[in-house]
Design a protein around this motif. Sequence first.
Motif, PDB file in Angstrom:
ATOM      1  N   CYS A 130      32.378  76.092  33.723  1.00  0.00           N
ATOM      2  CA  CYS A 130      31.474  75.361  34.610  1.00  0.00           C
ATOM      3  C   CYS A 130      32.082  73.996  34.927  1.00  0.00           C
ATOM      4  O   CYS A 130      32.880  73.476  34.160  1.00  0.00           O
ATOM      5  N   HIS A 131      31.660  73.432  36.040  1.00  0.00           N
ATOM      6  CA  HIS A 131      32.166  72.107  36.410  1.00  0.00           C
ATOM      7  C   HIS A 131      31.013  71.209  36.851  1.00  0.00           C
ATOM      8  O   HIS A 131      29.911  71.681  37.129  1.00  0.00           O
ATOM      9  N   ILE A 132      31.283  69.918  36.917  1.00  0.00           N
ATOM     10  CA  ILE A 132      30.292  68.950  37.382  1.00  0.00           C
ATOM     11  C   ILE A 132      30.356  68.903  38.903  1.00  0.00           C
ATOM     12  O   ILE A 132      31.382  68.557  39.484  1.00  0.00           O
ATOM     13  N   GLN A 133      29.250  69.276  39.542  1.00  0.00           N
ATOM     14  CA  GLN A 133      29.204  69.351  41.000  1.00  0.00           C
ATOM     15  C   GLN A 133      28.785  68.026  41.647  1.00  0.00           C
ATOM     16  O   GLN A 133      29.264  67.681  42.711  1.00  0.00           O
ATOM     17  N   ALA A 134      27.875  67.304  40.986  1.00  0.00           N
ATOM     18  CA  ALA A 134      27.395  66.038  41.554  1.00  0.00           C
ATOM     19  C   ALA A 134      26.936  65.125  40.435  1.00  0.00           C
ATOM     20  O   ALA A 134      26.471  65.593  39.388  1.00  0.00           O
ATOM     21  N   VAL A 135      27.075  63.824  40.636  1.00  0.00           N
ATOM     22  CA  VAL A 135      26.653  62.821  39.656  1.00  0.00           C
ATOM     23  C   VAL A 135      25.892  61.720  40.389  1.00  0.00           C
ATOM     24  O   VAL A 135      26.372  61.197  41.398  1.00  0.00           O
ATOM     25  N   ASP A 136      24.709  61.395  39.885  1.00  0.00           N
ATOM     26  CA  ASP A 136      23.937  60.284  40.433  1.00  0.00           C
ATOM     27  C   ASP A 136      24.595  58.983  39.978  1.00  0.00           C
ATOM     28  O   ASP A 136      24.650  58.699  38.780  1.00  0.00           O
ATOM     29  N   PRO A 137      25.117  58.162  40.893  1.00  0.00           N
ATOM     30  CA  PRO A 137      25.829  56.945  40.476  1.00  0.00           C
ATOM     31  C   PRO A 137      24.941  55.934  39.768  1.00  0.00           C
ATOM     32  O   PRO A 137      25.437  55.038  39.101  1.00  0.00           O
ATOM     33  N   GLY A 138      23.618  56.071  39.888  1.00  0.00           N
ATOM     34  CA  GLY A 138      22.714  55.154  39.196  1.00  0.00           C
ATOM     35  C   GLY A 138      22.071  55.781  37.986  1.00  0.00           C
ATOM     36  O   GLY A 138      21.133  55.225  37.418  1.00  0.00           O
ATOM     37  N   GLY A 139      22.542  56.945  37.558  1.00  0.00           N
ATOM     38  CA  GLY A 139      21.921  57.659  36.451  1.00  0.00           C
ATOM     39  C   GLY A 139      22.657  57.514  35.136  1.00  0.00           C
ATOM     40  O   GLY A 139      23.752  56.942  35.067  1.00  0.00           O
ATOM     41  N   PRO A 140      22.083  58.048  34.053  1.00  0.00           N
ATOM     42  CA  PRO A 140      22.687  57.938  32.721  1.00  0.00           C
ATOM     43  C   PRO A 140      24.070  58.579  32.619  1.00  0.00           C
ATOM     44  O   PRO A 140      24.941  58.065  31.936  1.00  0.00           O
ATOM     45  N   ALA A 141      24.280  59.729  33.301  1.00  0.00           N
ATOM     46  CA  ALA A 141      25.580  60.405  33.201  1.00  0.00           C
ATOM     47  C   ALA A 141      26.703  59.549  33.760  1.00  0.00           C
ATOM     48  O   ALA A 141      27.777  59.441  33.163  1.00  0.00           O
TER      49      ALA A 141
END
Length: 370
Positions: A312-323
């Motif tokens: 699996c891969h990371i498709q999207a990341v919220d730039p203001g989120g914990p991740a």
Amino acid sequence: RLRLHDGKLVKDRRYHLRTYPNCFVAKELTDWLIDHKEAPDRETGIRLMQKLMDHYIIHHVCDEHSDYKDAKLLYRFRKDDGTFPLSKDVKVFMRGQSLYEKLVSVEESILKVREENSVKYQRTFLGCEMIDWLVQEGEAENRKEAVELGRALLEHGIIQHVSNRHHFFDSDILYQFWINFRRRRRLTELLNENSSRTLSESPDSPFCLRKLNPDPGNTSFLSVQTNKEIKIVSAVRRSSITSLAGNSNPYFGATPMLVFPPVAECNPKSVLKRPVTNEELLSPGAPYIKKTLTIVGDAVGWGFVVRGGRPCHIQAVDPGGPAAAAGMKVCQFVFSVNGMYVLHLDYQTISSLIMTGPRTLVMEVMEAIE
């Protein structure tokens, strides 16, 4: 913690005919933070202590309160009652701090200011120099063990190649300690981790991964990419982890009650430039680096989307989120979740593992070396 012990704020206290060892009164501690200029006001002091609670540094003596209350309630440092979780991540961090202190306190230290490609770097060392030193000082039994230690330090963000292009090797490649453990930190720096959260959270934000409605009964969220196409994704518990499926029509369902402008058809195209196999990821000398991320979920979720399978891969990341605050990026591959190896699993199984697990998520990811 040590300053509070020295100041006698942490001590044995008696309440309702029972003695609670090594604890402090929340209200007194808030006063202390302000008096010692660790917090400008009570509200900031409360937020700081809540941050320590969220990271399992302090807790209520009877665990009757999950939040920090500015009142005459007793709290305790977990290091003082043996409940501090010594996870692999914490152990590696403490080992890195110990090695750093040892290195900077000796004469003729291998840590020096060095220059590469006309750029000066602080706290640098050659990989082979570090290997020599670790074996010589008894920190590792042999060079192989020393390399493994160096790789663990790099994967946990304690050291890095000066231009972030290589993993750790027994060679003359130049590395540096990314963390200056000697720098005196102020507690308020803990709050700066989330400074990026001031980004727009409106549905028009190009990187919005937020719930449409915070009500418990509605667990959908929007993923709006740069082409302004809106994806509505159904979630189970914490919306921002729900994966974007690759099969037909997975995006619209169980959300007909939502009132929103006409929704564009979703584009399920993967962010990966090409498919990558597990064999390719794990082959010796592969251009991938493994990193450990510790992500503390907020009220919305963890702020990322996982997709695909095996791996699996990371498709999207919220730039203001914990991740994003923990260092997650798109195109990283999910190696493990809370200590469980998951390269062979699909996105549904990984999503289930995350959403049914603890709020503090520990993920190992594999990232391509540029």
